[in-house]
Motif scaffolding. Structure first.
Motif, PDB file in Angstrom:
ATOM      1  N   LYS A   1       0.986  -1.148   0.111  1.00 51.38           N
ATOM      2  CA  LYS A   1      -0.479   0.282  -0.056  1.00 51.38           C
ATOM      3  C   LYS A   1       0.922   0.823  -0.362  1.00 51.38           C
ATOM      4  N   PRO A   2       1.143   2.509  -0.998  1.00 49.77           N
ATOM      5  CA  PRO A   2       1.919   3.327  -0.584  1.00 49.77           C
ATOM      6  C   PRO A   2       0.800   4.456  -0.514  1.00 49.77           C
ATOM      7  N   ILE A   3       1.681   5.877   0.177  1.00 48.88           N
ATOM      8  CA  ILE A   3       1.024   6.956   0.633  1.00 48.88           C
ATOM      9  C   ILE A   3       1.713   8.097  -0.562  1.00 48.88           C
ATOM     10  N   VAL A   4       0.948   8.798  -1.066  1.00 47.82           N
ATOM     11  CA  VAL A   4       1.868  10.197  -1.099  1.00 47.82           C
ATOM     12  C   VAL A   4       1.368  11.449  -0.253  1.00 47.82           C
ATOM     13  N   LEU A   5       2.577  11.711   0.179  1.00 39.33           N
ATOM     14  CA  LEU A   5       2.548  12.679   1.218  1.00 39.33           C
ATOM     15  C   LEU A   5       3.181  13.912   0.617  1.00 39.33           C
ATOM     16  N   MET A   6       1.820  14.290   0.595  1.00 35.75           N
ATOM     17  CA  MET A   6       2.022  16.180   0.326  1.00 35.75           C
ATOM     18  C   MET A   6       2.379  17.056   1.250  1.00 35.75           C
ATOM     19  N   GLY A   7       3.435  17.307   1.119  1.00 31.30           N
ATOM     20  CA  GLY A   7       4.219  18.436   2.097  1.00 31.30           C
ATOM     21  C   GLY A   7       3.264  19.835   2.046  1.00 31.30           C
ATOM     22  N   GLY A   8       1.928  20.075   2.494  1.00 33.06           N
ATOM     23  CA  GLY A   8       1.775  21.306   2.996  1.00 33.06           C
ATOM     24  C   GLY A   8       2.195  22.012   3.957  1.00 33.06           C
ATOM     25  N   GLY A   9       2.605  21.382   5.357  1.00 30.86           N
ATOM     26  CA  GLY A   9       2.993  21.798   5.757  1.00 30.86           C
ATOM     27  C   GLY A   9       4.964  22.670   6.442  1.00 30.86           C
ATOM     28  N   THR A  10       5.548  20.866   5.254  1.00 37.29           N
ATOM     29  CA  THR A  10       6.872  20.551   5.717  1.00 37.29           C
ATOM     30  C   THR A  10       7.087  21.914   4.550  1.00 37.29           C
ATOM     31  N   THR A  11       6.979  22.494   3.355  1.00 35.90           N
ATOM     32  CA  THR A  11       7.123  22.900   2.226  1.00 35.90           C
ATOM     33  C   THR A  11       7.385  24.277   2.856  1.00 35.90           C
ATOM     34  N   ARG A  12       6.325  24.894   3.884  1.00 39.53           N
ATOM     35  CA  ARG A  12       6.682  26.415   4.562  1.00 39.53           C
ATOM     36  C   ARG A  12       8.068  26.233   6.048  1.00 39.53           C
ATOM     37  N   VAL A  13       9.029  25.496   5.478  1.00 43.61           N
ATOM     38  CA  VAL A  13      10.025  25.238   6.181  1.00 43.61           C
ATOM     39  C   VAL A  13      11.228  25.362   5.456  1.00 43.61           C
TER      40      VAL A  13
END
Length: 415
Positions: A67-79
């Motif tokens: 099972k793959p999870i694609v994690l969007m970096g909506g939080g880490t992109t701010r860093v």
């Protein structure tokens, strides 16, 4: 010798660089469904081909029944992730991050099957848990598990310091936040494997160790090598800029041409990584020589474009290329730039038109192209960079064909 289908496939095809515990991961993959994730920060409105290796890792994972999870970096992109960067990332507004995120999401639907099944992919956003962190409590509960001495020793940080490039305290926190992502995904979705490029090794190892220290979890990390061309150049960069995966950023035809123009020495390597052709067929193709190797390059272009844009787009791009190069005709899918009739009536300097058509990244590059004899209008060599291109040069198809060398073409359409 690994036993699991996933590790066997990605090892044979050249995806594996480092693994935290190959034997234990192989056993876990062989005994049941493993959930794995890769994170993608939202720094641009599209991903480029440099992201294809992690995307293909997720695809192979799913095809092996996991099972793959694609994690969007909506939080880490701010860093901003300092890994592999010589300077600080530009700080984006929340609105820009959301726009970029929307542009990126659709790419994955071409490579993965999303849904509610055991091996169906899911897409998450780390802003869900990072956005609400109480920073003081977070540092108290999780920051104490990170040694600054060790963090300074990781390659991503060490290289920036050795080059005397500034590393902000904001960026320095990135690896703590990525480690926390892994912990949250393990808690919420029973995710036990994080994958990424080799520049992410330090971040991934920190996540594995945080899970062990905080929740006594057995987590794993797997990285892929940095992909370079046979000439040692970073893969995915061209004279015209990044090779984007979204068609509104780069046409399917230009995408096809990027793969068609692969260097001879890279054909086998890229066929293994970026197509699903059988390995024995790839071995046959990479053994071809001379003009026959062009057939292998076309197969690479067709297969890679079909994955990213669909079979119909790949076939259309191949047909356009055939008409353009073999028949000398104008293929329907050649990149086209609309220019006002009034401008073309007066005439536009050749160097400027080549830049506006995307065949040069700057006026100076366009001038060098013309001076070097590589620029043509309707297959006629441009003699002077100041020569005017006018509406009178439109062909019977109502367009003007521009060529940069033998392989790059564009159409100018008066409107």
């Amino acid at each position: 010798m690994v036993k699991s289908a996933f590790l066997n496939t990605v090892t044979e095809r050249g995806f594996v660089h480092q693994c935290t515990d190959t034997d234990a991961l192989d056993a876990a993959l062989s005994s049941g469904t493993v959930t794995a994730y890769i994170g993608f920060d939202c720094t641009a409105p599209s991903l480029h081909v440099g992201s294809l290796v992690p995307i293909m890792l997720l695809r192979h994972l799913q095809q092996a029944g996991h099972k793959p999870i694609v994690l969007m970096g909506g939080g880490t992109t701010r860093v901003g992730d300092p890994s592999g960067k010589d300077e600080s990332r530009q700080i984006l507004t929340d609105e820009a991050i959301d726009r970029n995120k929307d542009g990126i999401k659709g790419i994955f639907e071409n490579f993965l099957t999303f849904g509610d099944g055991a091996s169906d992919a899911v897409m998450l956003d780390n802003a869900e848990w990072l956005g609400g962190l109480n920073y003081i409590d977070f540092l108290r509960d999780y920051g104490r598990h990170f040694s600054v001495n060790r963090m300074l020793g990781f390659e991503s940080v060490k290289l920036r310091l050795e080059r005397e490039q500034p590393l902000s305290f904001l960026e320095f926190n990135y690896m703590i936040l990525q480690a926390y992502d892994f912990l949250e995904l393990a808690r919420r979705h029973d995710c036990t494997l994080q994958m990424g490029g080799s520049d992410q090794w330090g971040n991934i190892v920190n996540g594995v160790e945080l899970g062990r220290r905080v929740d006594e979890l057995s987590l794993f990390g797997l990285t892929s090598p940095l992909i370079t061309t046979a000439a040692g150049e970073k893969m995915g960069k061209t004279a015209r800029g990044a090779v984007w995966l979204n068609e509104d950023q780069l046409s399917a035809y230009d995408y096809w041409q990027f793969w068609r123009n692969t260097q001879d020495a890279d054909v086998g390597h890229f066929l293994r990584l970026f197509t699903e052709l059988p390995l024995d067929e790839i071995a046959r193709l990479e053994a071809l020589e001379g003009a026959e190797l062009n057939d292998a390059k076309k197969m690479l272009a067709n297969a890679a474009t079909a994955l990213a844009h669909g079979t119909a787009a790949a076939e259309a791009a191949a047909e356009t290329a055939r008409k353009t190069f073999e028949e000398g005709a104008l293929g329907e899918d050649l990149p086209t730039v609309d220019i006002a009739e009034s401008e073309l009536t007066t005439g536009i300097a050749a160097f400027e038109l080549f830049r506006r058509a995307g065949l040069a990244t700057s006026n100076s590059e366009a001038r060098r192209l013309i001076k070097g004899g590589g620029a043509r209008v309707n297959d006629e060599r441009v003699g002077n960079e100041q020569d005017l291109v006018t509406i009178g040069q439109a062909t019977g198809d109502g367009v003007i064909k521009l060529s940069a060398g033998r392989k790059r073409h564009a159409l100018v359409r008066p409107v």
